[in-house]
Design a protein around this motif. Structure first.
Motif, mmCIF file in Angstrom:
data_model
loop_
_atom_site.group_PDB
_atom_site.id
_atom_site.type_symbol
_atom_site.label_atom_id
_atom_site.label_comp_id
_atom_site.label_asym_id
_atom_site.label_seq_id
_atom_site.Cartn_x
_atom_site.Cartn_y
_atom_site.Cartn_z
ATOM 1 N N PRO A 64 0.798 -1.239 0.000
ATOM 2 C CA PRO A 64 0.000 0.000 0.000
ATOM 3 C C PRO A 64 0.829 1.288 0.000
ATOM 4 O O PRO A 64 0.265 2.364 0.015
ATOM 5 C CB PRO A 64 -0.782 -0.112 1.317
ATOM 6 N N VAL A 139 -1.110 5.469 5.873
ATOM 7 C CA VAL A 139 -1.086 4.012 5.998
ATOM 8 C C VAL A 139 -0.462 3.601 7.325
ATOM 9 O O VAL A 139 0.515 4.201 7.777
ATOM 10 C CB VAL A 139 -0.385 3.356 4.766
ATOM 11 N N ARG A 164 -5.388 3.093 4.439
ATOM 12 C CA ARG A 164 -4.815 1.771 4.141
ATOM 13 C C ARG A 164 -4.120 1.234 5.393
ATOM 14 O O ARG A 164 -3.520 2.014 6.144
ATOM 15 C CB ARG A 164 -3.758 1.886 3.028
ATOM 16 N N ARG A 217 -8.574 -1.769 3.650
ATOM 17 C CA ARG A 217 -8.831 -0.383 3.248
ATOM 18 C C ARG A 217 -10.070 0.088 3.955
ATOM 19 O O ARG A 217 -10.935 -0.719 4.317
ATOM 20 C CB ARG A 217 -9.062 -0.300 1.732
#
Ligand SMILES: C[S@@+](CC[C@H](N)C(=O)[O-])C[C@H]1O[C@@H](n2cnc3c(N)ncnc32)[C@H](O)[C@@H]1O
Length: 219
Positions: A64, A139, A164, A217
């Motif tokens: 990601p 993320v 993410r 996600r």
């Protein structure tokens, strides 16, 4: 490994081995091999030392991370995997949270040579305590090997607005008596309940027994 991982040129696969383009040429973090491809230095990424590398070797991905991401890394230990993540976000940052003071000292040494790695002595179950350092994050990667691994990822993603997330689930850290497959299913279900979509789930065997990587996600 899937082709889109390679687009940024930060992660390459050669002869069945994985490498990340070194953000700190000439410096080894854990004794890894340094090699040069077309005049650029890369670090070999060992699947036996890093669950994220194992995940890729087992067909997972794409990862990601984008070049300019702000990554929150929970359970950084001395920085083995975090250093490869730092290679993959050369225009971004990796906030590395670790709660063992002894391990943290080694982490600080490794962060010294990598300006985009920021060490934080903190507890991943108390994200509000390091929120003033991190701000926001795109993320979250979590590898804390303790109870409530799915919730620790979700709590941090919620607080920092990450869309993410990846979590390495060590089944024995949740319950030594339960079957790993049941722990993985309940972790998956918990992440769905918390409002995340499961993008991918992979067992990490034979590199890590009773571990699975889950990629989520938001929404
Ligand atoms: C499996 S090791 C991490 C290995 C590392 N991610 C790597 O691949 O290089 C787990 C680490 O998480 C740390 N840890 C466990 N619980 C934690 C927590 N609540 N907050 C921060 N760190 C934690 C441990 O001290 C240990 O260093």
């Amino acid at each position: 490994m899937k082709p889109s991982d390679e687009e940024a040129g930060c992660l390459v696969s050669r002869g069945g081995r994985l490498y990340t383009r070194s953000a700190a040429p000439g410096i080894r973090v854990y004794g890894e091999r340094l090699v040069s491809f077309e005049g650029v230095e890369y670090r070999e990424w060992d699947p036996y030392r890093s669950k994220l590398s194992a995940y890729l070797r087992l067909g997972g991905g794409p990862l990601p991370f984008r070049k300019d991401d702000s990554v929150l890394y929970l359970g950084a230990a001395s920085g083995t995997t975090a250093s490869h993540v730092s290679d993959m976000v050369p225009e971004g940052r990796v906030y590395c949270v670790e709660f063992s003071p002894r391990t943290f000292r080694e982490l600080v040494r490794n962060c010294d040579r990598r300006p985009n790695m920021i060490p934080i002595l903190g507890d991943a179950t108390r994200p509000e305590e390091y929120s003033f350092v991190v701000g926001s994050s795109g993320v979250v990667y979590s590898d804390v090997a303790q109870k409530r691994q799915a919730d620790i990822l979700a709590d941090n993603m919620d607080l920092f607005g990450a869309d993410r997330g990846m979590v390495s689930i060590k089944a024995r850290s949740e319950d030594v008596t339960a079957a790993p497959a049941d722990i993985f299913s309940s972790s998956e279900a918990r992440l769905r309940d918390r409002g995340f979509r499961i993008e991918d789930i992979h067992s990490l065997e034979p590199y890590e027994m009773s571990h699975a990587m889950i990629y989520v996600r938001r929404g």
